[in-house]
Design an enzyme around this catalytic site. Structure first.
Site, PDB file in Angstrom:
ATOM      1  N   SER A  53       2.021  -1.207   9.223  1.00 20.49           N
ATOM      2  CA  SER A  53       3.054  -1.359   8.194  1.00 20.49           C
ATOM      3  C   SER A  53       2.744  -2.477   7.204  1.00 20.49           C
ATOM      4  O   SER A  53       3.631  -2.905   6.462  1.00 20.49           O
ATOM      5  CB  SER A  53       4.413  -1.637   8.861  1.00 20.49           C
ATOM      6  OG  SER A  53       4.772  -0.593   9.735  1.00 20.49           O
TER       7      SER A  53
ATOM      8  N   ALA B 186       1.232  -2.744   4.306  1.00 19.27           N
ATOM      9  CA  ALA B 186       1.563  -2.497   2.896  1.00 19.27           C
ATOM     10  C   ALA B 186       3.068  -2.492   2.670  1.00 19.27           C
ATOM     11  O   ALA B 186       3.546  -2.914   1.607  1.00 19.27           O
ATOM     12  CB  ALA B 186       0.961  -1.168   2.435  1.00 19.27           C
ATOM     13  N   ASP B 187       3.826  -2.018   3.650  1.00 21.30           N
ATOM     14  CA  ASP B 187       5.286  -2.049   3.529  1.00 21.30           C
ATOM     15  C   ASP B 187       5.787  -3.479   3.406  1.00 21.30           C
ATOM     16  O   ASP B 187       6.615  -3.802   2.545  1.00 21.30           O
ATOM     17  CB  ASP B 187       5.929  -1.389   4.748  1.00 21.30           C
ATOM     18  CG  ASP B 187       5.809   0.119   4.739  1.00 21.30           C
ATOM     19  OD1 ASP B 187       6.014   0.728   3.676  1.00 21.30           O
ATOM     20  OD2 ASP B 187       5.521   0.697   5.799  1.00 21.30           O
ATOM     21  N   TYR B 188       5.303  -4.340   4.292  1.00 20.46           N
ATOM     22  CA  TYR B 188       5.770  -5.725   4.279  1.00 20.46           C
ATOM     23  C   TYR B 188       5.335  -6.456   3.016  1.00 20.46           C
ATOM     24  O   TYR B 188       6.122  -7.195   2.406  1.00 20.46           O
ATOM     25  CB  TYR B 188       5.274  -6.459   5.525  1.00 20.46           C
ATOM     26  CG  TYR B 188       6.029  -6.096   6.778  1.00 20.46           C
ATOM     27  CD1 TYR B 188       7.320  -6.575   6.983  1.00 20.46           C
ATOM     28  CD2 TYR B 188       5.474  -5.277   7.748  1.00 20.46           C
ATOM     29  CE1 TYR B 188       8.034  -6.241   8.126  1.00 20.46           C
ATOM     30  CE2 TYR B 188       6.171  -4.933   8.894  1.00 20.46           C
ATOM     31  CZ  TYR B 188       7.453  -5.425   9.077  1.00 20.46           C
ATOM     32  OH  TYR B 188       8.159  -5.092  10.211  1.00 20.46           O
TER      33      TYR B 188
ATOM     34  N   GLY C  94       7.389  -5.228   0.205  1.00 20.45           N
ATOM     35  CA  GLY C  94       8.740  -5.783   0.295  1.00 20.45           C
ATOM     36  C   GLY C  94       8.800  -7.209  -0.215  1.00 20.45           C
ATOM     37  O   GLY C  94       9.746  -7.601  -0.910  1.00 20.45           O
TER      38      GLY C  94
END
Length: 402
Positions: free
Chosen positions: A171, A173-175, A178
């Site tokens: 995850s 890239a998500d973090y 964000g």
């Protein structure tokens, strides 16, 4: 610390996103005082509730407990007309909306940014999607793993000649997106202070990862260099990688300049290695990286992990244990920095989660609550905030709107 209000006190965020990226941005804002209302699909909730290690609380995972922090959960079906009406009412009193639907979805439902701006010209909308709101790939679905591949990161991850590997967290890239999303919201809030007007923030999952790949782009443009997988090392400095100690533990050593290599050579008992006519210059070490790395590896392999770290610390050579999560929980630095904090859940008892960042000296972030139960905020938000009666709320529930 002085008794100051939280930096984002008075800011209301409506989080209609799922999984990690845009919700993580909302979580960061919530840690610094923003009121965050998490909008979830009735009966289902955010899929993040079922992602990661399961807990014993109503099917919610530990990932949800950590990342749903400081939010009030309400249920609302944005596809229903009454749901859209209630959403517009929420938006009228909000400062920020965080979303990560596929581009065009909210517009199809009549609640895209232009429609919401008409309701609230001061509204800031964070929009995170796989490929962004524009471009030939805008309609493609995207997740963090896809972003790692598309951005060029996965190509760099792994051993030479081996397959591209997962860069630690699936995850990531998500973090990172964000975090960039939260920066975007703060910039937009500052702009709104100056102009009184909101704006939309368009962020693709792959973009923050690509932005962090040091000189990959300018080196290719100028020199035609296509970097491949480098395994435990790098092309920018030497020795600069991971090395295994005699007891099987792994350590990271980073000699990013000549002075640091001279210090390493000294603790190795071979100061002559740092002479100008041996390996004293960075360009020479990089050109002979295999030989230098072997010298370093042999030295590390002759000592236990603890002894090696102790020697490097005494000699001022940048070095760290390659920590497992068990190592992290036992490490005094993590404890001193309060990188791990404990919060209580009525069902599970104490739950340990990462602490808020960054650290502000006078108005630090807070974790007031863990990820909430699905719909736990319905009565408060619909009743107190929007002024609906208990009978109206009951009808909404019976009709599947909430």
């Amino acid at each position: 610390m002085q008794d100051r209000p939280a930096p984002l006190a008075g800011i209301r965020v409506v989080d209609i996103a799922t999984f990690v990226a845009a919700p993580y941005a909302a979580s960061i804002l919530g840690e610094f005082g923003a009121e965050v209302i998490k909008v979830e699909q009735p009966g289902e909730g955010d899929p993040l509730r079922r992602f990661g290690s399961p807990s014993a609380r109503a099917g919610d995972t530990y990932c949800w407990l950590s990342e749903g922090r400081n939010k009030r959960s309400i249920t609302l079906d944005l596809r229903k007309e009454r749901g859209k009406e209630l959403f517009r009412e929420l938006v009228a009193g909000a400062d920020v909306v965080c979303e990560n639907f596929r581009p065009g979805t909210l517009e199809k439902w009549g609640i895209g940014y232009d429609a919401l701006k008409a309701v609230n010209p001061r509204l800031i909308m964070l929009r995170i999607s796989g490929y962004g709101q524009t471009g030939p790939y805008r309609d493609r679905p995207g997740f963090a793993r896809i972003a790692h591949a598309f951005s060029g990161l996965a190509h760099l991850t792994g051993m030479p000649g081996g397959p591209p590997l997962t860069p630690g967290s699936t995850s990531l890239a998500d973090y990172v997106s964000g975090a960039y999303g939260a920066i975007g919201v703060l910039l937009a809030l500052r702009s709104r202070d100056q102009t009184g007007l909101g704006q939309s923030i368009d962020l693709a999952l792959y973009e923050p990862i690509f932005r962090m790949l040091d000189d990959l782009a300018p080196a290719f443009a100028a020199l035609g260099t296509t970097r491949g997988r480098l395994g435990t090392g790098t092309t920018n400095a030497c020795p600069h990688g991971h090395f295994q100690a005699a007891d099987g533990g792994w350590v990271a050593i980073a000699c990013t300049n000549d002075k640091m290599f001279a210090r390493l050579a000294a603790i190795m008992g071979r100061p002559g290695l740092a002479a100008d006519d041996v390996y004293g210059r960075a360009a020479v070490r990089i050109a002979n990286s295999a030989a230098v790395d072997k010298l370093t590896a042999d030295f590390v392999a002759s000592m236990s992990t603890d002894a090696l770290i102790e020697a490097c610390v005494a000699g001022e050579v940048p070095c760290a244990r390659v920590n497992t999560i068990a190592d992290i929980f036992a490490d005094p630095q993590f404890q001193a920095r309060e990188s791990l904090v404990t919060r209580h859940d009525e069902t599970l008892g104490d739950v340990v989660v990462p602490g808020p960042l960054p650290r502000l000296s006078e108005t630090p972030g807070r974790i007031d609550s863990l990820g909430p139960l699905l719909g736990a905020g319905n009565a408060e938000v619909y009743g107190t905030l929007l002024g609906l009666s208990e009978a109206e709320i009951a009808t909404l529930k019976a009709d599947g709107v909430i």
